[in-house]
Design a protein around this motif. Structure first.
Motif, PDB file in Angstrom:
ATOM      1  N   ALA A  65      -4.588  18.660  -7.268  1.00  0.00           N
ATOM      2  CA  ALA A  65      -4.095  17.644  -6.334  1.00  0.00           C
ATOM      3  C   ALA A  65      -2.983  18.201  -5.452  1.00  0.00           C
ATOM      4  CB  ALA A  65      -3.598  16.422  -7.108  1.00  0.00           C
ATOM      5  N   ARG A  66      -2.066  18.976  -6.072  1.00  0.00           N
ATOM      6  CA  ARG A  66      -0.995  19.562  -5.288  1.00  0.00           C
ATOM      7  C   ARG A  66      -1.545  20.579  -4.284  1.00  0.00           C
ATOM      8  NH1 ARG A  66       1.834  19.509 -10.297  1.00  0.00           N
ATOM      9  NH2 ARG A  66       1.289  21.710 -10.643  1.00  0.00           N
ATOM     10  N   THR A 114      -4.574  20.588  -2.947  1.00  0.00           N
ATOM     11  CA  THR A 114      -5.255  19.841  -1.886  1.00  0.00           C
ATOM     12  C   THR A 114      -4.249  19.242  -0.913  1.00  0.00           C
ATOM     13  OG1 THR A 114      -7.059  19.324  -3.413  1.00  0.00           O
ATOM     14  CG2 THR A 114      -6.885  17.981  -1.420  1.00  0.00           C
ATOM     15  N   ASP A 115      -3.165  18.679  -1.464  1.00  0.00           N
ATOM     16  CA  ASP A 115      -2.123  18.091  -0.622  1.00  0.00           C
ATOM     17  C   ASP A 115      -1.493  19.146   0.291  1.00  0.00           C
ATOM     18  OD1 ASP A 115      -0.247  15.802  -0.015  1.00  0.00           O
ATOM     19  OD2 ASP A 115       1.193  17.282  -0.765  1.00  0.00           O
ATOM     20  N   ILE A 165      -3.946  20.067   3.117  1.00  0.00           N
ATOM     21  CA  ILE A 165      -4.014  19.020   4.138  1.00  0.00           C
ATOM     22  C   ILE A 165      -2.777  19.057   5.024  1.00  0.00           C
ATOM     23  CG2 ILE A 165      -4.002  16.522   4.494  1.00  0.00           C
ATOM     24  CD1 ILE A 165      -5.757  16.275   1.999  1.00  0.00           C
ATOM     25  N   ARG A 166      -1.604  19.239   4.399  1.00  0.00           N
ATOM     26  CA  ARG A 166      -0.375  19.311   5.194  1.00  0.00           C
ATOM     27  C   ARG A 166      -0.386  20.495   6.134  1.00  0.00           C
ATOM     28  NH1 ARG A 166       4.613  17.819   1.035  1.00  0.00           N
ATOM     29  NH2 ARG A 166       3.911  15.704   0.514  1.00  0.00           N
TER      30      ARG A 166
END
Length: 364
Positions: free
Chosen positions: A19-20, A22-23, A26-27
């Protein structure tokens, strides 16, 4: 039980790590998208802004000195430096334009009156390799009948003339952009100290802990290149221009402009001065040609002495690296590369030196 709990913890940590990741992706994607849009929006103005920054860095010591002399009146100092820079640019351009107009009017008047004459070609022209016979034939025809020469070779000359006019128009556009850059430069002087600190902080975030040193190195390189290349080019142009005017050489303003261009692009004044000296020995008396030669030869060689001294002054980067950046940058990116080339090579050289000197953390 312990092994099971470890497996559960590991299994529970993987989704969090994914999740981190992926985040973060995206950023970074959104950041890259906005960076791309921002660059596209400012790209039409980048050449003007880059030149303004380069000029501001190069002339900031003169601005700071003048501001101190004027009792801290920074706006007046910026206005004076900007005005002098505009005069330095527009003065030679005005002289060149006047010289071109005068030359065109003289040619037009000679053509209309039928008094324009081309001297016969020297005997050695026919012996030139590859183009000797064609050049001798065209030259001989022009010397006997200029009208017939224009009728015969006009269709071949006109496209070349259109290309030359296009190049001149492009140079005019570049000069206009340069004038705008000088005006913007005037507004960068007062906030110059804050902008420099911001650049050091930004570079420190990118290449800690030597980012500030690289910014200072870039500024010193810009100032040294401006003195060693632009300054010496202006000095050679001024000296040669005065000599050509005093000697009565036709088209002295146009020749001086050519000398300036050749000096800035690191070719030197020889492509203009050597033919001028040859012309002097064919068109002037022996004494006058000898004096002109003795004066112009030192002018051609002065950059070989001054340029290495001024460029390397106060820098730890070897002069060979700086000169390579000057020549390579000019060839690759044009006049802007004259400054960007040595900056990139100087910073890269310092990075390599710092990496080589870095001690091995595992060594004891």
């Amino acid at each position: 039980m312990r092994q099971a709990s470890k497996a559960t913890a590991a299994g529970g940590g993987m989704p969090a790590l994914e999740a981190r990741a992926t985040d973060l992706v995206i950023r970074l994607a959104f950041l890259g998208l906005f960076a791309y849009w921002s660059i596209e929006l400012v790209r039409p103005f980048l050449p003007v802004v880059i030149w303004a920054v380069l000029l501001a860095v190069a002339l900031y010591p003169a601005y700071a000195w003048l501001a101190r002399r004027l009792g801290g009146r920074q706006s007046l100092a910026a206005a004076i430096i900007t005005g002098l820079a505009l005069l330095t640019i527009l003065g030679p351009v005005s002289m060149l334009a006047a010289s071109l107009v005068e030359t065109v009017q003289w040619l037009a008047a000679g053509l209309q009156a039928g008094t324009l004459r081309v001297p016969p070609p020297p005997a050695g022209v026919a012996d030139w390799p590859v183009v000797g016979e064609q050049a001798h034939e065209a030259w001989a025809l022009a010397s006997t009948s200029l009208d017939d020469a224009l009728k015969r070779y006009g269709t071949a000359v006109l496209p070349a003339g259109g290309t030359i006019l296009g190049k001149i128009a492009a140079i005019g556009g570049d000069i206009l952009k340069f004038v705008v850059s000088v005006v913007i430069m005037g507004f960068l002087f007062r906030p110059g100290a804050r902008l420099a600190e911001g650049a050091r902080a930004f570079a420190g975030r990118l290449v800690a802990p030597r980012g500030a040193h690289f910014v200072d190195l870039a500024g010193a390189t810009i100032r040294n290149v401006s003195r060693g290349v632009i300054g010496v080019a202006l000095l050679q142009t001024l000296m040669a221009g005065i000599v050509l005017v005093v000697a009565g050489v036709p088209g002295a303003g146009l020749l001086a402009f050519g000398i300036l261009i050749f000096c800035i692009v690191q070719i030197g004044p020889a492509p203009v001065l050597v033919p001028t000296i040859i012309w002097a020995w064919t068109a002037m008396s022996a004494g006058a040609a000898l004096i002109l030669t003795l004066v112009l030869v030192p002018v051609m060689l002065v950059d070989n002495v001054l340029k290495p001294i001024l460029i390397a002054r106060g820098l730890t980067t070897p002069i060979l690296v700086i000169l390579t950046g000057v020549i390579g940058g000019t060839i690759t990116y044009g006049l802007v590369g004259l400054f960007l080339g040595p900056i990139v090579l100087a910073v890269f050289y310092e990075l390599v030196v710092a990496w080589v000197r870095l001690e091995d953390p595992g060594a004891s």
